[in-house]
Design a protein around this motif. Structure first.
Motif, PDB file in Angstrom:
ATOM      1  N   LEU A 174       0.790  -1.248   0.012  1.00 52.27           N
ATOM      2  CA  LEU A 174       0.135  -0.056  -0.073  1.00 52.27           C
ATOM      3  C   LEU A 174       0.848   1.537  -0.111  1.00 52.27           C
ATOM      4  CD1 LEU A 174      -2.900  -0.812   2.578  1.00 52.27           C
ATOM      5  CD2 LEU A 174      -3.065  -0.317   0.069  1.00 52.27           C
ATOM      6  N   HIS A 175       1.908   1.255   0.658  1.00 48.49           N
ATOM      7  CA  HIS A 175       2.789   2.445   0.869  1.00 48.49           C
ATOM      8  C   HIS A 175       3.851   2.634  -0.512  1.00 48.49           C
ATOM      9  CE1 HIS A 175       1.848   2.623   5.176  1.00 48.49           C
ATOM     10  NE2 HIS A 175       2.326   3.844   4.970  1.00 48.49           N
ATOM     11  N   GLY A 176       3.743   1.473  -1.418  1.00 45.23           N
ATOM     12  CA  GLY A 176       4.720   1.453  -2.441  1.00 45.23           C
ATOM     13  C   GLY A 176       6.112   1.201  -2.193  1.00 45.23           C
ATOM     14  N   SER A 177       6.386   0.608  -0.947  1.00 51.59           N
ATOM     15  CA  SER A 177       7.651   0.311  -0.291  1.00 51.59           C
ATOM     16  C   SER A 177       8.311  -1.038  -1.082  1.00 51.59           C
ATOM     17  CB  SER A 177       7.701  -0.003   1.033  1.00 51.59           C
ATOM     18  OG  SER A 177       7.150   1.070   1.915  1.00 51.59           O
ATOM     19  N   GLU A 178       9.734  -0.978  -1.067  1.00 50.43           N
ATOM     20  CA  GLU A 178      10.556  -1.960  -1.694  1.00 50.43           C
ATOM     21  C   GLU A 178      10.846  -2.586  -0.427  1.00 50.43           C
ATOM     22  OE1 GLU A 178      13.671  -0.464  -3.932  1.00 50.43           O
ATOM     23  OE2 GLU A 178      12.436   0.445  -5.493  1.00 50.43           O
ATOM     24  N   TYR A 179      10.761  -3.893  -0.375  1.00 52.45           N
ATOM     25  CA  TYR A 179      11.073  -4.942   0.871  1.00 52.45           C
ATOM     26  C   TYR A 179      11.790  -6.057   0.325  1.00 52.45           C
ATOM     27  CZ  TYR A 179       6.639  -6.571  -0.527  1.00 52.45           C
ATOM     28  OH  TYR A 179       5.602  -6.927  -1.432  1.00 52.45           O
ATOM     29  N   LYS A 180      12.522  -6.685   1.200  1.00 51.19           N
ATOM     30  CA  LYS A 180      13.380  -7.889   0.995  1.00 51.19           C
ATOM     31  C   LYS A 180      13.773  -8.554   2.379  1.00 51.19           C
ATOM     32  CE  LYS A 180      17.685  -9.684  -1.286  1.00 51.19           C
ATOM     33  NZ  LYS A 180      18.881  -9.112  -1.937  1.00 51.19           N
ATOM     34  N   ILE A 181      13.929  -9.867   2.428  1.00 50.22           N
ATOM     35  CA  ILE A 181      14.177 -10.510   3.650  1.00 50.22           C
ATOM     36  C   ILE A 181      15.487 -11.454   3.187  1.00 50.22           C
ATOM     37  CG2 ILE A 181      12.591 -12.470   3.016  1.00 50.22           C
ATOM     38  CD1 ILE A 181      12.160 -12.655   6.046  1.00 50.22           C
ATOM     39  N   ASP A 182      16.431 -11.498   4.050  1.00 57.17           N
ATOM     40  CA  ASP A 182      17.707 -12.100   3.885  1.00 57.17           C
ATOM     41  C   ASP A 182      17.864 -12.735   5.237  1.00 57.17           C
ATOM     42  OD1 ASP A 182      18.529 -11.224   1.333  1.00 57.17           O
ATOM     43  OD2 ASP A 182      19.512  -9.578   2.296  1.00 57.17           O
ATOM     44  N   SER A 183      18.133 -14.286   5.153  1.00 54.42           N
ATOM     45  CA  SER A 183      18.395 -14.983   6.315  1.00 54.42           C
ATOM     46  C   SER A 183      19.478 -16.107   6.181  1.00 54.42           C
ATOM     47  CB  SER A 183      17.046 -15.796   6.628  1.00 54.42           C
ATOM     48  OG  SER A 183      17.192 -16.144   8.041  1.00 54.42           O
ATOM     49  N   GLU A 184      20.221 -16.446   7.253  1.00 60.27           N
ATOM     50  CA  GLU A 184      21.091 -17.805   7.277  1.00 60.27           C
ATOM     51  C   GLU A 184      20.900 -18.436   8.279  1.00 60.27           C
ATOM     52  OE1 GLU A 184      25.679 -18.227   6.510  1.00 60.27           O
ATOM     53  OE2 GLU A 184      25.000 -16.319   6.379  1.00 60.27           O
ATOM     54  N   ILE A 185      20.906 -19.751   8.407  1.00 55.79           N
ATOM     55  CA  ILE A 185      20.700 -20.658   9.312  1.00 55.79           C
ATOM     56  C   ILE A 185      21.756 -20.420  10.546  1.00 55.79           C
ATOM     57  CG2 ILE A 185      20.840 -22.965   9.907  1.00 55.79           C
ATOM     58  CD1 ILE A 185      17.953 -22.281   8.746  1.00 55.79           C
ATOM     59  N   ASN A 186      21.119 -20.288  11.621  1.00 51.91           N
ATOM     60  CA  ASN A 186      22.244 -20.022  13.249  1.00 51.91           C
ATOM     61  C   ASN A 186      22.690 -18.968  12.766  1.00 51.91           C
ATOM     62  OD1 ASN A 186      21.177 -22.886  13.831  1.00 51.91           O
ATOM     63  ND2 ASN A 186      23.026 -23.603  12.962  1.00 51.91           N
ATOM     64  N   LYS A 187      22.435 -17.954  11.875  1.00 59.13           N
ATOM     65  CA  LYS A 187      23.169 -16.674  12.201  1.00 59.13           C
ATOM     66  C   LYS A 187      22.322 -15.465  12.207  1.00 59.13           C
ATOM     67  CE  LYS A 187      27.668 -17.752   9.793  1.00 59.13           C
ATOM     68  NZ  LYS A 187      28.590 -17.069   8.487  1.00 59.13           N
ATOM     69  N   GLY A 188      21.227 -15.583  11.695  1.00 54.69           N
ATOM     70  CA  GLY A 188      20.141 -14.705  11.974  1.00 54.69           C
ATOM     71  C   GLY A 188      19.324 -14.410  10.633  1.00 54.69           C
ATOM     72  N   THR A 189      18.469 -13.268  10.849  1.00 52.62           N
ATOM     73  CA  THR A 189      17.458 -12.690   9.746  1.00 52.62           C
ATOM     74  C   THR A 189      17.601 -11.312   9.676  1.00 52.62           C
ATOM     75  OG1 THR A 189      16.332 -14.543   9.893  1.00 52.62           O
ATOM     76  CG2 THR A 189      15.195 -12.886   8.796  1.00 52.62           C
TER      77      THR A 189
END
Length: 449
Positions: free
Chosen positions: A423-438
Motif C-alpha cells: 500500500l505504501h509502495g515500499s520496496e522490501y526484502k528478507i535475507d536469512s542464514e541458518i544459525n546466524k539470523g535474519t
C-alpha cells in the motif's frame, strides 16, 4: 439469427444498399449523358483532323479518318454544293440533315435531328473550314441509337453484376456477423460458467481489439476469483484447525477448575492464566484474519502524515518490554532520528510484527537491531536479529498466507506486513542464514522539511 448478429447483418445490407444506390445514380442514371459527351468529343476530334487533311488536299488521310470515325461524313460548300462525302445527293445530302443547320456562322456546332423520311434520330457535329479557298461545312453524323444501345448493354451488365454482388454480400454478411459475434458468445458462456461457480474458465480470443481486452479481464477475474475461493477454503481449514487447539485447551483448563476443590490459589491462577493466553491467541488470530481481509479487499485507505521514525520505533520497543522480561534479548536502535511519510498506525503494525518474529526466532539470548540508512529520497529501515534464521528454500514462502515455518503463530504476520508495504509502495526484502539470523529491509519516503 438474433441479437447483435442480426443487427450486424442488417447494418451490412443497409450500407451495401446505400453504396450500390449511389453507384447506380452516379453511373447508370448518368451513363447516357457521360457516353454522349464522350462521343461528341470523339466526333469533334475527328472533324478537326479530317478538316485539316482536306484543307491540305490529303484525300487519302481524310478517307482513312472517315472510315475510322464510323460516322457519316459530308463536306458542303456554303453555296450548297456537295464536294466530298460518304453519301450522295439525297434528302439532306443523304443524311437527312435539315439545311437550316448548315446556315450558321458558328465555327463548331453540335445538333440532334430526326431524319425526315425514316425517322432515325441522329447526332451531328458541324465544323466550318476553308476548302480550296471556299467556305465549307464538314458534317459528321451518327445515329443516337449507338449511344442508347451501349447504355442499355451497360445497364443490363450492371444489374447482373449487382445481383451477383448482393448474393456475395449476403453470404459475407452472414459469415462476418457470425465471426464478429463468436467472441461475444464465448464471453457470454464464460460469464455463465463463472456465475455458476466454474472458475476454471480460460478464454482464448485473439481479435486485437476491445473484445480481446475484455477476455483478458475475464480471465484475470476468473483467476482472482479462483484465488479468492482457494483463500476462503484455506482460511476455513486453517481457522478450524488453529481454533480447535486453543478451544480444546480452554475446555480442558475449565474442566480442571470445575474438578478442583482445593484452596491452591497458585494452581487455580495457573489454569486461568493459561486459558486467558489461549483466548488472547484466538483473539489475535481473528484480528489478523480480519485485517488481512480488509487489506486484500481494498477497503483500507492510507492516512499519510510526517512523523519521526525513532519515536515510533521507541514506542513499539517499549510495548514489548513485558514480553522480554526474564529473557536475555537486547534491542538496539541506531540512526532512526529521521522524518518519514506514511501511515503511522499501519507502519507501527509492520514494526511490531517484524519485532515479534525476531523475538520468536531467538531461543535463549540474542540481539535485535533496528536501524535506518538514507538513500536519496528514501529511508531504508532494517530489522535484523541473531536468531536461528530461515532456510533459503523457505524464504520465498514467508509472505504467503498461513505459512508457518516453525509451526508457531497464525502464519499471517508477514502477509499483513506485505500488504501494508505494498500500500505504501515500499520496496522490501528478507535475507536469512541458518544459525546466524535474519534481516528484513523496507523503504519509506523521506519527508520534505
Amino acid at each position: 439469427m438474433r441479437g447483435i448478429r442480426k443487427k450486424l447483418f442488417i447494418t451490412y445490407l443497409i450500407i451495401t444498399g446505400i453504396i450500390f444506390l449511389l453507384f447506380y445514380l452516379s453511373q447508370v442514371v448518368f451513363i447516357g449523358k457521360i457516353y454522349t459527351y464522350y462521343k461528341i468529343n470523339q466526333l469533334k476530334n475527328y472533324s478537326l483532323k479530317i478538316a485539316n487533311a482536306l484543307a491540305k488536299n490529303d484525300d487519302k488521310t481524310a478517307n482513312e479518318l472517315m472510315e475510322e470515325s464510323n460516322a457519316k461524313v459530308i463536306v458542303v460548300t456554303d453555296t450548297g454544293n456537295l464536294i466530298f462525302g460518304t453519301h450522295g445527293n439525297g434528302q439532306g445530302y443523304g443524311i437527312g440533315l435539315p439545311k437550316t443547320y448548315l446556315n450558321t456562322d458558328e465555327k463548331l456546332s453540335v445538333v440532334e435531328f430526326t431524319h425526315p423520311s425514316i425517322g432515325v434520330k441522329s447526332l451531328a457535329v458541324i465544323r466550318s473550314f476553308l476548302y480550296n479557298k471556299q467556305n465549307a461545312k464538314l458534317v459528321l453524323t451518327i445515329p443516337l441509337s449507338t449511344i442508347t444501345d451501349t447504355t442499355v448493354i451497360f445497364k443490363s451488365e450492371f444489374l447482373l453484376m449487382l445481383l451477383i454482388c448482393i448474393v456475395v454480400i449476403i453470404i459475407m454478411s452472414i459469415v462476418m456477423s457470425k465471426k464478429l459475434t463468436k467472441p461475444i458468445d464465448d464471453l457470454k458462456y464464460a460469464a455463465q460458467n463463472i456465475a455458476s461457480g466454474n472458475l476454471d474458465v480460460k478464454l482464448d480470443i485473439n481479435t486485437n481489439d476491445e473484445l480481446e481486452d475484455l477476455a483478458m479481464s475475464m480471465n484475470s477475474m476468473a483467476e482472482n476469483l479462483s484465488k479468492a475461493e482457494k483463500f476462503k477454503r484455506d482460511l476455513i481449514a486453517n481457522i478450524t484447525h488453529d481454533l480447535k487447539t486453543p478451544l480444546g485447551l480452554i475446555k480442558g483448563y475449565c474442566e480442571m477448575l470445575l474438578d478442583f476443590y482445593g484452596e491452591d490459589k497458585e494452581k487455580r491462577n495457573k489454569y486461568l492464566n493459561a486459558a486467558l493466553d489461549e483466548v488472547d491467541r484466538m483473539s489475535k488470530m481473528i484480528d489478523d484474519v480480519l485485517s488481512l481481509s480488509k487489506f486484500q479487499s481494498g477497503l483500507v485507505k492510507l492516512k499519510i502524515s510526517s512523523f519521526n521514525l525513532k519515536s515510533l520505533v521507541d514506542d513499539v520497543v517499549l510495548s514489548f518490554e513485558p514480553l522480554l522480561h526474564g529473557k536475555n534479548i537486547n534491542i538496539v536502535t541506531e540512526n532512526l532520528d529521521v522524518i518519514v511519510n506514511g501511515d503511522v498506525e499501519l507502519l507501527r503494525r509492520v514494526i511490531m510484527n517484524l519485532l515479534s518474529n525476531s523475538i520468536k526466532s531467538i531461543s535463549e539470548s540474542g540481539l535485535i537491531t533496528i536501524s535506518s540508512i538514507l538513500e536519496n529520497n528514501h529511508v531504508k529501515v532494517i530489522v535484523s536479529d541473531t536468531g536461528k534464521g530461515i532456510e533459503r528454500e523457505k524464504l520465498q514462502n514467508v509472505f504467503k498466507k498461513f505459512y508457518k515455518g516453525d509451526n508457531k503463530g497464525t502464519g499471517l504476520g508477514l502477509a499483513i506486513v506485505k500488504e501494508i508495504l505494498d500500500l505504501h509502495g515500499s520496496e522490501y526484502k528478507i535475507d536469512s542464514e541458518i544459525n546466524k539470523g535474519t534481516s528484513f529491509y523496507f523503504t519509506l519516503n523521506k519527508a520534505d522539511i
